[in-house]
Design a protein around this motif. Sequence first.
Motif, PDB file in Angstrom:
ATOM      1  N   VAL A 183     -41.703   4.513  19.310  1.00  0.00           N
ATOM      2  CA  VAL A 183     -40.340   5.041  19.283  1.00  0.00           C
ATOM      3  C   VAL A 183     -40.373   6.431  19.898  1.00  0.00           C
ATOM      4  N   LYS A 184     -39.550   6.664  20.958  1.00  0.00           N
ATOM      5  CA  LYS A 184     -39.628   7.907  21.716  1.00  0.00           C
ATOM      6  C   LYS A 184     -38.311   8.681  21.675  1.00  0.00           C
ATOM      7  N   ALA A 218     -44.237  14.876  14.361  1.00  0.00           N
ATOM      8  CA  ALA A 218     -42.841  14.538  14.045  1.00  0.00           C
ATOM      9  C   ALA A 218     -42.474  15.089  12.681  1.00  0.00           C
ATOM     10  N   THR A 219     -42.056  16.348  12.646  1.00  0.00           N
ATOM     11  CA  THR A 219     -41.626  16.990  11.413  1.00  0.00           C
ATOM     12  C   THR A 219     -40.275  17.657  11.649  1.00  0.00           C
ATOM     13  N   GLU A 220     -39.513  17.863  10.604  1.00  0.00           N
ATOM     14  CA  GLU A 220     -38.209  18.506  10.732  1.00  0.00           C
ATOM     15  C   GLU A 220     -38.379  19.930  11.250  1.00  0.00           C
ATOM     16  N   GLY A 221     -37.603  20.266  12.289  1.00  0.00           N
ATOM     17  CA  GLY A 221     -37.700  21.578  12.911  1.00  0.00           C
ATOM     18  C   GLY A 221     -38.610  21.621  14.119  1.00  0.00           C
ATOM     19  N   THR A 248     -42.569  -1.465   9.631  1.00  0.00           N
ATOM     20  CA  THR A 248     -42.965  -0.292   8.845  1.00  0.00           C
ATOM     21  C   THR A 248     -43.113   0.908   9.758  1.00  0.00           C
ATOM     22  N   VAL A 249     -42.534   2.045   9.344  1.00  0.00           N
ATOM     23  CA  VAL A 249     -42.524   3.260  10.164  1.00  0.00           C
ATOM     24  C   VAL A 249     -43.774   4.090   9.901  1.00  0.00           C
ATOM     25  N   GLN A 259     -41.210  11.714  24.562  1.00  0.00           N
ATOM     26  CA  GLN A 259     -42.306  11.942  23.622  1.00  0.00           C
ATOM     27  C   GLN A 259     -42.240  10.943  22.477  1.00  0.00           C
ATOM     28  N   ALA A 260     -43.388  10.353  22.113  1.00  0.00           N
ATOM     29  CA  ALA A 260     -43.441   9.391  21.013  1.00  0.00           C
ATOM     30  C   ALA A 260     -43.296  10.123  19.682  1.00  0.00           C
ATOM     31  N   LEU A 261     -42.354   9.676  18.869  1.00  0.00           N
ATOM     32  CA  LEU A 261     -42.121  10.273  17.556  1.00  0.00           C
ATOM     33  C   LEU A 261     -42.729   9.433  16.434  1.00  0.00           C
ATOM     34  N   ALA A 262     -42.775   8.135  16.638  1.00  0.00           N
ATOM     35  CA  ALA A 262     -43.266   7.252  15.585  1.00  0.00           C
ATOM     36  C   ALA A 262     -43.685   5.926  16.190  1.00  0.00           C
ATOM     37  N   SER A 263     -44.372   5.134  15.379  1.00  0.00           N
ATOM     38  CA  SER A 263     -44.713   3.756  15.734  1.00  0.00           C
ATOM     39  C   SER A 263     -44.223   2.863  14.609  1.00  0.00           C
ATOM     40  N   ILE A 264     -43.799   1.664  14.962  1.00  0.00           N
ATOM     41  CA  ILE A 264     -43.300   0.721  13.964  1.00  0.00           C
ATOM     42  C   ILE A 264     -44.123  -0.557  14.036  1.00  0.00           C
TER      43      ILE A 264
END
Length: 347
Positions: free
Chosen positions: A55-56, A236-239, A229-230, A246-251
């Motif tokens: 997920v980008k 990938a943190t708030e702020g 599942t995330v 850019q990749a933020l997460a993988s599912i």
Amino acid sequence: MEVDITEKVQRVLKFGPIAILVLAVLCAGGVWMYQHHQKALTVYDANVASTMVSVKAKANGTITELVVQDGDHVAAGDVIAHVKADVTDEQIAQLEQNAELAKQNLAQVQKGQTITVPASAPAPSYQSSGNSQAVANARARLNRMNELYEMGAVSAVQRDQAAADLAAAEASSAPAPSYSAAPARTITQAPNPEAVKQAELAVKQAEAALENAKQDAQTTDIVAPVDGTVYFDGDATEGATVKAGQALASIGDDADIWVEAKLSPAQKDSIRLGQFVSYTISGKKYEGTVTDIKDPKEQEEPAEATATEGSDADTGDDRLTVKISLPKDEGATLRPGMEAVVKFSLN
């Protein structure tokens, strides 16, 4: 009435240890016979695995909120994070101006090119000056002077002066040329097809850039592309600031899930594709078959290829990776990372 059990107790003490020993031998023999006829290879550190979908981020910006937590299960389309894009009002205004200028240029190119052709030099026309009477008077005087000259009444100088006066009168009475200027011409040339094509492309690009900027200016929702599942990346943190792409997460994709077990190279001959397998996950028993076997030594990679982080090539792990099927109706309850105990039947 009292019963004497002394004799019975003596017999138990005498034959009891022998009976216990015989029972132990029988149990051990039974276990050995069971293991001999029911050979199996058990792996205790297996786990549930799945295809990981990246997920980008859609635009440069700042993560304002993580809607779900790491390890949560989401459905396709669920919002997992909000990102505020780095687009200013000034940038949007400049893009709007660029789009308008591109449209004006296209309209001008479609009209064709207008050029002005200069007028050619006009031919002269002649008009009478209106001095014919002066010429007649000068001619009459010259005739008179000629007569007087023949009579000897005037000198040659006086006669010549009369002739000069006649010549001057004739010159002044000659028609003068007049000129009428022709107006310049304006010609419109047909539009150049290639120029029109380039202008149309410029309009499309300007409008697309403007539309993308307007969309990016709003809070961008990062959504899950699949059920699963995330797993957020460490950055990938708030702020935190992110870049477009850019990749933020993988599912972990629920639609492509399996059990994965690691075996030593020495156990390679004990398994085969299609082999029956039983396994336990969270206390529940399942059955499946071996669908894939990967041996790191048999993986063909280019000499200059770089190993993916976390792969067997990075860790130096030479174990076999065995992929085992999961029941299709259990994909919604099992999650990547869940531990499993796998037993391979060797019969």
